[in-house]
Design a protein around this motif. Structure first.
Motif, short mmCIF file in Angstrom:
data_model
loop_
_atom_site.label_atom_id
_atom_site.label_comp_id
_atom_site.label_asym_id
_atom_site.label_seq_id
_atom_site.Cartn_x
_atom_site.Cartn_y
_atom_site.Cartn_z
N SER A 41 4.40 11.00 -8.29
CA SER A 41 3.21 10.20 -8.55
C SER A 41 3.24 9.61 -9.96
O SER A 41 2.88 8.45 -10.18
CB SER A 41 1.96 11.06 -8.37
N ARG A 42 3.68 10.43 -10.90
CA ARG A 42 3.75 9.96 -12.28
C ARG A 42 4.76 8.82 -12.42
O ARG A 42 4.51 7.82 -13.12
CB ARG A 42 4.14 11.12 -13.20
N ILE A 43 5.90 8.95 -11.76
CA ILE A 43 6.95 7.94 -11.88
C ILE A 43 6.62 6.67 -11.08
O ILE A 43 6.82 5.55 -11.55
CB ILE A 43 8.31 8.53 -11.42
N LEU A 44 6.08 6.86 -9.88
CA LEU A 44 5.79 5.72 -9.01
C LEU A 44 4.40 5.13 -9.24
O LEU A 44 4.07 4.08 -8.70
CB LEU A 44 5.92 6.13 -7.53
N LYS A 45 3.57 5.87 -10.02
CA LYS A 45 2.19 5.45 -10.25
C LYS A 45 1.45 5.25 -8.92
O LYS A 45 0.83 4.20 -8.67
CB LYS A 45 2.15 4.19 -11.11
N THR A 46 1.56 6.28 -8.10
CA THR A 46 1.02 6.24 -6.74
C THR A 46 0.13 7.45 -6.49
O THR A 46 0.43 8.55 -6.96
CB THR A 46 2.18 6.21 -5.72
N LYS A 47 -0.94 7.25 -5.75
CA LYS A 47 -1.87 8.33 -5.45
C LYS A 47 -1.26 9.35 -4.48
O LYS A 47 -0.35 9.03 -3.71
CB LYS A 47 -3.17 7.78 -4.86
N ILE A 48 -1.83 10.56 -4.52
CA ILE A 48 -1.39 11.66 -3.66
C ILE A 48 -2.52 12.04 -2.72
O ILE A 48 -3.69 12.10 -3.12
CB ILE A 48 -1.03 12.90 -4.49
N LYS A 49 -2.17 12.30 -1.47
CA LYS A 49 -3.13 12.86 -0.50
C LYS A 49 -2.52 14.12 0.10
O LYS A 49 -1.42 14.07 0.64
CB LYS A 49 -3.42 11.84 0.61
N SER A 50 -3.21 15.24 -0.02
CA SER A 50 -2.70 16.47 0.60
C SER A 50 -3.11 16.49 2.06
O SER A 50 -4.20 16.05 2.43
CB SER A 50 -3.22 17.71 -0.12
N VAL A 51 -2.21 17.00 2.89
CA VAL A 51 -2.45 17.07 4.33
C VAL A 51 -2.39 18.52 4.76
O VAL A 51 -1.38 19.19 4.55
CB VAL A 51 -1.41 16.24 5.11
N PRO A 52 -3.44 19.05 5.37
CA PRO A 52 -3.41 20.45 5.81
C PRO A 52 -2.45 20.66 6.97
O PRO A 52 -2.11 19.72 7.69
CB PRO A 52 -4.86 20.72 6.24
N ASN B 175 0.88 -1.18 0.00
CA ASN B 175 0.00 0.00 0.00
C ASN B 175 0.91 1.22 0.00
O ASN B 175 1.55 1.52 1.01
CB ASN B 175 -0.89 0.02 1.25
N ASN B 176 0.98 1.91 -1.11
CA ASN B 176 1.86 3.07 -1.25
C ASN B 176 1.03 4.34 -1.38
O ASN B 176 0.00 4.35 -2.06
CB ASN B 176 2.74 2.91 -2.49
N LEU B 177 1.48 5.40 -0.75
CA LEU B 177 0.75 6.67 -0.81
C LEU B 177 1.73 7.82 -0.63
O LEU B 177 2.65 7.75 0.20
CB LEU B 177 -0.31 6.72 0.30
N ILE B 178 1.53 8.88 -1.40
CA ILE B 178 2.31 10.11 -1.25
C ILE B 178 1.49 11.09 -0.44
O ILE B 178 0.34 11.40 -0.80
CB ILE B 178 2.64 10.71 -2.63
N LEU B 179 2.06 11.57 0.65
CA LEU B 179 1.43 12.63 1.44
C LEU B 179 2.17 13.93 1.14
O LEU B 179 3.40 13.96 1.12
CB LEU B 179 1.53 12.34 2.94
N THR B 180 1.44 15.01 0.93
CA THR B 180 2.10 16.25 0.55
C THR B 180 1.56 17.45 1.30
O THR B 180 0.38 17.52 1.65
CB THR B 180 1.97 16.49 -0.97
#
Length: 203
Positions: free
Chosen positions: A68-79, A49-54
């Motif tokens: 995300s484009r290179i790893l083909k992984t979803k992004i979740k923004s964190v406030p 389970n891979n996820l990018i937090l930004t």
């Protein structure tokens, strides 16, 4: 759990533009692509389970999109996990910043670490205030402990997150070098969220 702390790429710092909207330079984009390729080759498990937090700032978003484009992984923004809020900052160089301590302007000359921690940037926050609001990011990470997480953020906030997870003190924070653009620090966390390994794998 594997946690990767990744600083955004090099930015185009524009004096009359809000810090929130600084964007990546062409070199910054290139270095983030190199970081993404490095992670894909050496530090990416496609079956996990891979996820990018930004952070929500433009430079972090741009960096996350490249990853995300290179790893083909979803992004979740964190406030609430951006750098110290500075608004429209007139001084490009940090040595020219003004600070406020107990209602008075100061350049922090002669301040010990505890006083530096309490001083507010004249257009924004103190390091202590940033550290406290990073609870949002820390709690998000701990709630996703079945994931491998790639956290894209800023020099100060990534050090503060590291500080929170490792229970480091102010001496550590003020002596720990600011991470280089597009660098990666890898943390290994146990099931009870203890850090058992913490090292830069790409500088």
């Amino acid at each position: 759990m594997y946690l990767y702390l990744i600083r955004h790429g090099e930015i185009n710092r524009v004096v009359d533009e809000n810090d929130y909207f600084y964007c990546l330079t062409e070199e910054g984009k290139k270095s983030m692509e190199e970081t993404g390729l490095f992670l894909r080759e050496f530090e990416y498990d496609k079956d996990a389970n891979n996820l990018i937090l930004t952070s929500e700032t433009l430079r972090a978003f741009e960096s996350s999109i490249i990853l995300s484009r290179i790893l083909k992984t979803k992004i979740k923004s964190v406030p609430n996990c951006q750098e110290i809020n500075m608004g429209f900052n007139e001084a490009k160089d940090k040595k020219d910043w003004l600070y406020i301590y107990q209602g008075e302007f100061t350049d922090r000359n002669g301040f010990d670490y505890a006083k530096k921690w309490e001083t507010e940037h004249y257009l924004g926050e103190s390091p202590k205030q940033v550290y406290e609001r990073l609870d949002t990011l820390r709690d998000c990470i701990l709630a996703l402990d079945d994931h491998n997480l790639y956290v894209v953020g800023h020099g100060a906030s990534l050090r503060m997150l590291d500080m929170k997870l490792n229970d480091h003190d102010l001496d550590w924070y003020y002596n720990e070098p600011v991470p280089e653009y597009a660098s990666v620090k890898k943390l290994v966390l146990t099931k009870d969220h203890k850090v058992i390994n913490d090292e830069y794998i790409r500088k």
